[in-house]
Scaffold this motif. Structure first.
Motif: not given
Length: 267
Positions: A222-226
């Protein structure tokens, strides 16, 4: 000569100076005890989950800037090669048949030359993986996209939806995306809805493959930004440019009143 101020004026100054307009407001505090709040980033100078799950950041870094109220270090700012990732979490929220969930966040986007992932559990062939689940994207044409993917013996494909209207650059906006896996109408179109600043916006289908299916339990982080792989490695050369704040993930579809409630907290 000493100047004597009226007691009422002194009390008024005390009340105004004591008000905290950061994230201790009733709009967001009212959801802290909500058991369906599965993930919450306040971005108050840190990137740790404030929900009861208390997920910890695994990889990546981001800087902080003023939020929409002018509070210092109270919103995350993303630029070239900045991202954050939390490992293989929240599969019980997203994966499986008849799941329901909601993304809620504030965004102040900058111009992007390419389509970029804002939120993802997706690692594609760039990481030599097929661990693909979903993605919320900001496009080069300033639109919001939401896609979910599946690849098993019964289903093999995806559904991708995009906002008709563009977001405004360099301006804070509330984005809420709901997903209701109980609905199969419209070949997936009835499952997801988009709200910008509390108003329902039209999502149009722009790409699809195979029979309509559900998000699977994969291992992408689970990631934010890419995008980030199951090993915590970045899967893309494209990174989001702009700011995010108050990112919440609910394990249910928010009601209309709740959407209006959350979106009402703006400057």
């Amino acid at each position: 000569m000493k100047i004597k101020y009226p007691i009422k004026l002194i009390l008024l100054f005390f009340v105004i100076s004591s008000c905290n307009f950061k994230k201790s407001n009733v709009v967001y505090n009212s959801y802290q005890g909500d058991k369906t709040l599965a993930f919450y980033l306040t971005f108050n100078g840190e990137s740790e989950d404030k929900s009861s799950s208390n997920y910890k950041k695994k990889t990546g870094e981001t800087l902080f800037e003023k939020d929409r109220f002018g509070n210092e270090n109270s919103a995350a700012i993303f630029s070239e090669k900045s991202f954050i990732s939390y490992g293989d979490i929240l599969d019980s929220v997203f994966a499986g048949e008849k799941r329901r969930f909601t993304f809620s966040f504030w965004i102040k986007p900058l111009k992007n030359d390419k389509n970029v992932f804002l939120i993802a559990k997706n690692s594609d062939s760039n990481c030599n993986e097929g661990e693909r689940q979903f993605g919320v994207k900001f496009t080069s044409e300033e639109r919001v996209q939401f896609l979910w993917l599946y690849n098993n013996e019964k289903y093999n494909g995806w559904r991708m939806f995009e906002s008709v209207n563009k977001l405004k650059l360099n301006k804070w906006q509330s984005i809420i995306i709901t997903y209701d896996g109980f609905s199969n109408g419209g070949d997936g179109a009835f499952r997801t809805n988009l709200y910008v600043n509390g108003k329902h916006e039209k999502f149009k289908s722009i790409n699809k493959r195979g029979r309509l299916g559900f998000i699977e339990d994969k291992k992408a982080h689970f990631s934010i930004g890419t995008m980030v792989s199951s090993l915590g490695e970045v899967c893309s050369t494209n990174f989001f440019s702009g700011s995010l704040d108050d990112l919440m993930v609910f394990e249910r579809v928010l009601t209309g009143n709740e959407i209006e409630h959350i979106s009402s907290l703006k400057k």
